[in-house]
Design a protein around this motif. Structure first.
Motif, short mmCIF file in Angstrom:
data_model
loop_
_atom_site.label_atom_id
_atom_site.label_comp_id
_atom_site.label_asym_id
_atom_site.label_seq_id
_atom_site.Cartn_x
_atom_site.Cartn_y
_atom_site.Cartn_z
N PRO A 58 0.83 -1.21 0.00
CA PRO A 58 0.00 0.00 0.00
C PRO A 58 0.86 1.26 0.00
N VAL A 59 0.31 2.32 -0.57
CA VAL A 59 0.97 3.62 -0.58
C VAL A 59 0.01 4.60 0.09
N ARG A 60 0.52 5.36 1.04
CA ARG A 60 -0.32 6.34 1.75
C ARG A 60 -0.85 7.38 0.76
N GLY A 61 -2.06 7.82 1.00
CA GLY A 61 -2.70 8.80 0.11
C GLY A 61 -1.90 10.08 -0.02
N ASP A 62 -1.34 10.58 1.10
CA ASP A 62 -0.58 11.82 1.02
C ASP A 62 0.67 11.66 0.16
N GLU A 63 1.25 10.46 0.15
CA GLU A 63 2.42 10.19 -0.69
C GLU A 63 2.02 10.18 -2.17
N PHE A 65 -0.47 11.83 -3.56
CA PHE A 65 -0.73 13.20 -3.99
C PHE A 65 0.56 14.01 -4.09
N ARG A 66 1.53 13.73 -3.20
CA ARG A 66 2.82 14.43 -3.29
C ARG A 66 3.49 14.12 -4.61
N ILE A 68 2.03 13.12 -7.40
CA ILE A 68 1.27 13.74 -8.49
C ILE A 68 1.61 15.21 -8.61
N ARG A 69 1.62 15.92 -7.47
CA ARG A 69 1.95 17.34 -7.49
C ARG A 69 3.36 17.57 -8.04
N SER A 70 4.28 16.71 -7.66
CA SER A 70 5.66 16.81 -8.13
C SER A 70 5.73 16.68 -9.65
N ARG A 71 5.00 15.72 -10.19
CA ARG A 71 4.99 15.50 -11.64
C ARG A 71 4.33 16.66 -12.39
N LEU A 72 3.30 17.24 -11.80
CA LEU A 72 2.58 18.33 -12.46
C LEU A 72 3.38 19.62 -12.48
N HIS A 73 4.28 19.80 -11.51
CA HIS A 73 5.04 21.04 -11.41
C HIS A 73 6.41 20.97 -12.10
N LYS A 74 6.63 19.93 -12.87
CA LYS A 74 7.92 19.81 -13.57
C LYS A 74 7.92 20.68 -14.80
#
Length: 74
Positions: A58-63, A65-66, A68-74
């Motif tokens: 499992p991967v924590r939800g906050d991880e 989203f982190r 996803i945000r990292s990929r979107l801000h590249k």
């Protein structure tokens, strides 16, 4: 009846009735597939089995989203 008249009339409805109108219109655009709930239940069971067996971790939800945000801000 003109389209704008219909929109104006619908906009004047109480919020719960407007929600029903919107839901009905969306359903007409995207008809519900027969058996979709059963298919989603199968997918959920399969994913739970993978977690229980240790096949996936499992991967924590906050991880998630982190990342996803990292990929979107590249």
């Amino acid at each position: 009846m003109r389209l704008q008249d219909l929109i104006d009339e619908a906009s004047a409805l109480p919020v719960d009735e407007r929600a029903l109108v919107v839901e009905s219109l969306l359903k007409s655009l995207n008809p519900i597939e027969a058996g979709i709930d059963e298919k989603w239940a199968e997918v959920a069971k399969s994913r739970l089995d993978e977690l229980d067996s240790g096949k996936v971790n499992p991967v924590r939800g906050d991880e998630v989203f982190r990342k996803i945000r990292s990929r979107l801000h590249k």
